[in-house]
Design a protein around this motif. Structure first.
Motif, mmCIF file in Angstrom:
data_model
loop_
_atom_site.group_PDB
_atom_site.id
_atom_site.type_symbol
_atom_site.label_atom_id
_atom_site.label_comp_id
_atom_site.label_asym_id
_atom_site.label_seq_id
_atom_site.Cartn_x
_atom_site.Cartn_y
_atom_site.Cartn_z
ATOM 1 N N ARG A 137 0.907 14.657 -0.200
ATOM 2 C CA ARG A 137 -0.167 15.498 0.321
ATOM 3 C C ARG A 137 -1.526 15.021 -0.187
ATOM 4 N NH1 ARG A 137 -0.425 20.964 -0.428
ATOM 5 N NH2 ARG A 137 -0.802 21.376 1.762
ATOM 6 N N ALA A 138 -1.598 14.686 -1.483
ATOM 7 C CA ALA A 138 -2.873 14.240 -2.044
ATOM 8 C C ALA A 138 -3.328 12.947 -1.383
ATOM 9 C CB ALA A 138 -2.745 14.051 -3.555
ATOM 10 N N TYR A 139 -2.419 11.982 -1.248
ATOM 11 C CA TYR A 139 -2.808 10.703 -0.647
ATOM 12 C C TYR A 139 -3.146 10.857 0.829
ATOM 13 C CZ TYR A 139 -2.208 7.398 -4.461
ATOM 14 O OH TYR A 139 -2.375 6.681 -5.624
ATOM 15 N N GLY A 140 -2.502 11.798 1.507
ATOM 16 C CA GLY A 140 -2.874 12.051 2.890
ATOM 17 C C GLY A 140 -4.311 12.493 3.023
ATOM 18 N N GLU A 200 -15.035 9.045 4.089
ATOM 19 C CA GLU A 200 -16.332 9.733 4.084
ATOM 20 C C GLU A 200 -17.250 9.170 3.015
ATOM 21 O OE1 GLU A 200 -17.569 14.058 2.570
ATOM 22 O OE2 GLU A 200 -16.500 14.150 4.492
ATOM 23 N N ARG A 201 -16.696 8.876 1.826
ATOM 24 C CA ARG A 201 -17.502 8.401 0.697
ATOM 25 C C ARG A 201 -17.754 6.892 0.745
ATOM 26 N NH1 ARG A 201 -19.618 12.858 -2.223
ATOM 27 N NH2 ARG A 201 -18.494 14.572 -1.200
ATOM 28 N N ARG A 202 -16.982 6.203 1.581
ATOM 29 C CA ARG A 202 -17.093 4.745 1.718
ATOM 30 C C ARG A 202 -16.910 4.028 0.393
ATOM 31 N NH1 ARG A 202 -22.096 3.981 6.070
ATOM 32 N NH2 ARG A 202 -21.156 5.261 7.732
ATOM 33 N N ARG A 203 -15.983 4.510 -0.398
ATOM 34 C CA ARG A 203 -15.615 3.831 -1.636
ATOM 35 C C ARG A 203 -14.184 4.225 -1.987
ATOM 36 N NH1 ARG A 203 -19.177 7.874 -3.786
ATOM 37 N NH2 ARG A 203 -18.076 9.403 -5.080
ATOM 38 N N GLN A 204 -13.542 3.348 -2.745
ATOM 39 C CA GLN A 204 -12.170 3.596 -3.153
ATOM 40 C C GLN A 204 -12.153 4.514 -4.359
ATOM 41 O OE1 GLN A 204 -9.914 0.028 -3.797
ATOM 42 N NE2 GLN A 204 -7.997 1.111 -4.190
ATOM 43 N N ILE A 205 -11.281 5.504 -4.327
ATOM 44 C CA ILE A 205 -11.174 6.491 -5.396
ATOM 45 C C ILE A 205 -9.872 6.326 -6.169
ATOM 46 C CG2 ILE A 205 -10.836 8.976 -5.824
ATOM 47 C CD1 ILE A 205 -12.879 9.515 -3.645
ATOM 48 N N ALA A 206 -8.821 5.949 -5.451
ATOM 49 C CA ALA A 206 -7.496 5.889 -6.061
ATOM 50 C C ALA A 206 -6.818 4.569 -5.720
ATOM 51 C CB ALA A 206 -6.644 7.051 -5.557
ATOM 52 N N ALA A 207 -5.786 4.240 -6.495
ATOM 53 C CA ALA A 207 -4.955 3.094 -6.153
ATOM 54 C C ALA A 207 -4.418 3.289 -4.743
ATOM 55 C CB ALA A 207 -3.799 2.982 -7.145
ATOM 56 N N ARG A 208 -4.535 2.283 -3.905
ATOM 57 C CA ARG A 208 -4.166 2.436 -2.497
ATOM 58 C C ARG A 208 -2.684 2.728 -2.328
ATOM 59 N NH1 ARG A 208 -8.373 -0.582 -0.092
ATOM 60 N NH2 ARG A 208 -9.380 1.404 -0.466
ATOM 61 N N CYS A 209 -2.391 3.689 -1.464
ATOM 62 C CA CYS A 209 -1.017 4.093 -1.182
ATOM 63 C C CYS A 209 -0.578 3.481 0.149
ATOM 64 C CB CYS A 209 -0.920 5.610 -1.120
ATOM 65 S SG CYS A 209 0.684 6.231 -0.604
ATOM 66 N N HIS A 210 0.635 2.911 0.174
ATOM 67 C CA HIS A 210 1.147 2.262 1.380
ATOM 68 C C HIS A 210 2.253 3.068 2.051
ATOM 69 C CE1 HIS A 210 -1.144 -1.419 0.557
ATOM 70 N NE2 HIS A 210 -0.863 -1.173 -0.708
ATOM 71 N N GLY A 211 2.573 4.236 1.496
ATOM 72 C CA GLY A 211 3.562 5.082 2.136
ATOM 73 C C GLY A 211 4.743 5.400 1.230
ATOM 74 N N PHE A 212 5.638 6.229 1.748
ATOM 75 C CA PHE A 212 6.821 6.646 0.991
ATOM 76 C C PHE A 212 8.041 5.884 1.483
ATOM 77 C CE2 PHE A 212 7.119 9.326 4.753
ATOM 78 C CZ PHE A 212 8.472 9.314 5.030
ATOM 79 N N MET A 213 9.106 5.931 0.690
ATOM 80 C CA MET A 213 10.361 5.333 1.107
ATOM 81 C C MET A 213 11.498 5.975 0.327
ATOM 82 S SD MET A 213 10.073 1.622 -0.838
ATOM 83 C CE MET A 213 11.645 1.041 -0.220
ATOM 84 N N SER A 214 12.715 5.856 0.846
ATOM 85 C CA SER A 214 13.907 6.218 0.087
ATOM 86 C C SER A 214 14.605 4.923 -0.296
ATOM 87 C CB SER A 214 14.829 7.117 0.914
ATOM 88 O OG SER A 214 15.261 6.450 2.086
ATOM 89 N N LEU A 215 15.203 4.922 -1.459
ATOM 90 C CA LEU A 215 15.848 3.701 -1.944
ATOM 91 C C LEU A 215 17.245 3.555 -1.349
ATOM 92 C CD1 LEU A 215 14.897 3.588 -5.731
ATOM 93 C CD2 LEU A 215 13.602 2.793 -3.740
ATOM 94 N N ARG A 216 17.614 2.320 -1.106
ATOM 95 C CA ARG A 216 18.973 2.027 -0.662
ATOM 96 C C ARG A 216 19.918 2.134 -1.857
ATOM 97 N NH1 ARG A 216 18.173 -3.747 1.806
ATOM 98 N NH2 ARG A 216 17.098 -3.899 -0.186
ATOM 99 N N ARG A 217 21.195 2.266 -1.562
ATOM 100 C CA ARG A 217 22.187 2.414 -2.635
ATOM 101 C C ARG A 217 22.135 1.230 -3.594
ATOM 102 N NH1 ARG A 217 24.100 5.495 -6.244
ATOM 103 N NH2 ARG A 217 26.221 5.008 -6.915
ATOM 104 N N LYS A 218 21.885 0.039 -3.073
ATOM 105 C CA LYS A 218 21.776 -1.156 -3.906
ATOM 106 C C LYS A 218 20.697 -0.985 -4.978
ATOM 107 C CE LYS A 218 20.281 -5.999 -3.504
ATOM 108 N NZ LYS A 218 19.842 -7.056 -2.553
#
Length: 286
Positions: A108-111, A119-137
């Motif tokens: 929610r925060a990264y969204g 809006e601020r035209r500057r980076q505030i946080a480490a860039r987020c590339h999305g979520f994932m679920s891990l494979r059993r491996k």
């Protein structure tokens, strides 16, 4: 397979999370690609809690280096104690999880952060590339490293009995490289002033970080939002207005505490005009 496990598996197949009102993030574009586990960087541990929320790894996916935060499992009713019985009558465990589970809190925060940075035209946080679920491996790889994602709950815990076997959740972020001779948590006065602007921007857009302290910054950027509350938020919506208003001050008061802990004078940079007074008012801080 139990109903809770099935529900969690179905959720992690979603294109966006969490499935509730408010901001959300998309699934990582390469979520099924092989992961090379390079290094355990740290545990993600909020200042206000004794146990960690998860583990942060340096990984390689499709020849690119990322920071992968792997989240521990979380009982949806964990934060119910904050509300009175009357307050919480309309708040389901499912909604409480979508608003307070550290994994969904980061989603929610990264969204919302995308909008703030645009809006601020500057980076505030480490860039987020999305979520994932891990494979059993990859789950087995974590087990071989001694990572226990259920360590917050004993084996006989009710939620663990219902949810064990659920997929492991993770969020993919930029890996922030720092010079070998540089402390990536060190903050100078110029950086602190930029951070204060960023914290105010987050608050203005409805993100209460709730864990402002030096270890959560790398190269001046916030890297952890596991404790964040992003509006609309089910707890803030049901508690008395006076309580919610006090919580709105917490990030700024914590910023001032961080300034002093880093050895700087509040005369140089401060968020609040009288931190000591406001601290006395914050009896509802959680």
């Amino acid at each position: 397979m139990g109903s809770v496990v099935k529900a969690n598996r179905q959720l992690l197949k979603s294109k966006e999370l969490p499935p509730c009102e408010g901001p959300k993030i998309a699934m990582f574009a390469h979520s099924r690609a092989p992961i090379e586990w390079l290094e355990l960087l740290e545990k993600s541990t909020p200042e206000s809690e004794n146990s960690s929320q998860g583990f942060v790894f340096k990984v390689e996916i499709l020849s690119k280096i990322y920071a992968l935060k792997v989240f521990k499992f979380y009982d949806p009713s964990t934060e119910r104690h904050i509300m009175s019985e009357m307050d919480g009558q309309t708040v389901t465990d499912e909604l409480l999880a979508f608003h307070t589970d550290p994994f969904y809190a980061e989603c929610r925060a990264y969204g919302c952060i995308k909008k703030v940075e645009s809006e601020r035209r500057r980076q505030i946080a480490a860039r987020c590339h999305g979520f994932m679920s891990l494979r059993r491996k990859d789950e087995l790889a974590l087990e071989e490293m001694g990572i226990d994602l259920w360590e917050n709950y004993p084996e006989d815990h009710e939620y663990r009995a219902q949810a064990e076997g659920s997929p492991v959740r993770a969020i993919v972020k930029d890996f922030i490289e720092t010079a070998p001779d540089h402390d990536d948590n060190s903050l100078d006065l110029r950086t602190l002033k930029v951070i204060l602007k960023n914290v105010r921007a987050l608050n203005k857009h409805g993100i209460l970080h709730r864990d402002i302290r030096a270890p959560n910054f790398k190269a001046g950027l916030l890297v952890d939002f596991g404790s964040a509350w992003t509006k609309p938020h089910c707890i803030m919506a049901v508690v008395p207005a006076s309580v919610s208003e006090e919580w709105e001050w917490d990030d700024l008061a914590d910023f001032d505490e961080m300034v002093e802990e880093e050895g700087f004078s509040l005369a140089s940079v401060r968020a609040l005009p009288n931190t000591s007074y406001l601290k006395r008012l914050r009896s509802w801080k959680v």
